[in-house]
Design an enzyme around this catalytic site. Structure first.
Site, PDB file in Angstrom:
ATOM      1  N   PRO A 190      -4.807  -2.734   3.726  1.00  0.00           N
ATOM      2  CA  PRO A 190      -5.654  -3.290   5.645  1.00  0.00           C
ATOM      3  C   PRO A 190      -7.283  -2.892   5.360  1.00  0.00           C
ATOM      4  O   PRO A 190      -8.064  -2.985   6.653  1.00  0.00           O
ATOM      5  CB  PRO A 190      -5.198  -3.546   6.419  1.00  0.00           C
ATOM      6  CG  PRO A 190      -3.845  -2.666   5.816  1.00  0.00           C
ATOM      7  CD  PRO A 190      -4.289  -2.260   4.190  1.00  0.00           C
ATOM      8  N   CYS A 191      -7.341  -1.824   4.861  1.00  0.00           N
ATOM      9  CA  CYS A 191      -8.478  -1.127   4.685  1.00  0.00           C
ATOM     10  C   CYS A 191      -9.940  -2.350   4.372  1.00  0.00           C
ATOM     11  O   CYS A 191      -9.426  -2.902   4.358  1.00  0.00           O
ATOM     12  CB  CYS A 191      -8.652  -0.129   3.858  1.00  0.00           C
ATOM     13  SG  CYS A 191      -8.981  -0.896   2.092  1.00  0.00           S
ATOM     14  N   GLY A 192     -10.562  -1.424   5.792  1.00  0.00           N
ATOM     15  CA  GLY A 192     -11.880  -3.069   5.599  1.00  0.00           C
ATOM     16  C   GLY A 192     -12.012  -4.236   6.754  1.00  0.00           C
ATOM     17  O   GLY A 192     -12.604  -4.529   6.763  1.00  0.00           O
TER      18      GLY A 192
END
Length: 233
Positions: A180-182
Site C-alpha cells: 500500500p505504499c503510495g
C-alpha cells in the site's frame, strides 16, 4: 454522505472503510450480477457489517475466481476466466470457455481476493492467494504468467504496485498483497484531480470504487464501467 475537502490526505478511517465496503459490495452486485460476489467477512470479535457509522472489524472477500491456463506452455498467453463476466481481462485470440473447460491441454488456477484495511497506512490493501485444482499453492512467477499483458505492464512501470508476501492480518497465513505504499498519494491525485469531485467533493463512501478501479487492473480484475460512471453522476 461525507465528502473529502481539498486538504484531504488520501487516507480512510476505519469507520469510513466499513461504510465504503458496504457501498462497494452493493454496487458490484448491482452491476455484475453474473459474476462472483464480494462479501463481508467478520473478524471473530466483530458484528456484521452495517451501513452505519459503527466501526466494525473484518474484510471484503471474493473467492474461487477460476482462470484456465495452457498446460502445454505456461508462457503461452492464451488464457481466460471461466466466467467471462467475472472480471479478468480478456486475452485476444483466446478460445471460448466451453472449449477450454473440455480441453485436456488446459488446467485451472483459482484465486481468492481480500480487501483489508491497513491501520498503519490508513488505506485498503488487496491481499490474494492462488492455487491449483489440487490445492497446491502457486508461486509468484506462476501468478505473473496468469496475469494479462496489461497487468504485467502496470507492475513493471508503476513504483507503487509491487507484490509482496506477508501474513494475512486475519487468517495468520502467508498471502500475497499489493503493497500500500503510495496509495494515499495517488488516491488524492485521482479523486481531487477529477473535475466533478473537485467541484462537488468526492463522497467518501465511494472511496473503494475509485480505489479498485485502479488496483483491480494490476491483478486483471475489471471494475464494471457502470460503477465508475454512477459515482460521477
Amino acid at each position: 454522505m461525507g465528502c473529502v475537502s481539498p486538504s484531504w490526505d488520501g487516507t480512510l478511517s476505519p469507520k469510513d472503510f466499513s461504510v465504503a465496503a458496504h457501498v462497494f459490495t452493493e454496487r458490484w452486485e448491482r452491476n455484475k450480477s453474473a459474476s462472483p460476489s464480494w462479501f463481508w467477512v467478520n473478524s471473530p470479535k466483530g458484528p456484521p457489517l452495517l451501513a452505519s457509522s459503527q466501526h466494525v472489524e473484518g474484510y471484503l472477500s471474493l473467492e474461487s475466481m477460476c482462470v484456465l491456463v495452457s498446460a502445454e506452455d505456461s508462457n503461452e498467453e492464451e488464457r481466460c476466466a471461466v466466467e467471462e463476466e467475472a472480471g479478468f481481462c480478456e486475452i485476444e485470440g483466446a478460445a471460448d470457455n466451453a472449449t477450454l473447460v473440455q480441453s485436456k491441454h488446459h488446467e485451472a488456477h483459482y484465486y481468492d481476493f481480500h480487501i483489508v484495511y491497513s491501520s498503519s497506512f490508513r488505506v485498503p490493501v488487496l491481499y490474494f492467494r492462488a492455487y491449483c485444482s489440487d490445492g497446491r499453492p502457486l508461486l509468484l512467477n506462476d501468478i505473473e504468467k496468469d496475469l494479462p499483458a496489461c497487468s504485467s505492464k502496470v507492475l513493471l512501470e508503476t513504483k507503487w504496485s509491487f507484490i509482496t508476501m506477508e501474513e494475512h492480518p486475519f487468517l495468520n497465513r502467508p498471502w500475497y498483497k499489493l503493497h500500500p505504499c503510495g496509495t494515499s498519494e495517488w488516491m488524492k491525485l485521482l479523486c481531487l484531480g477529477d473535475e466533478v469531485a473537485a467541484k462537488n467533493g468526492l463522497a467518501i463512501e465511494l472511496y473503494l470504487v475509485s480505489w479498485f478501479s485502479v488496483v483491480g487492473q494490476v491483478v486483471g480484475l475489471k471494475t464494471p464501467l457502470e460503477m465508475v460512471k454512477s459515482q460521477r453522476n
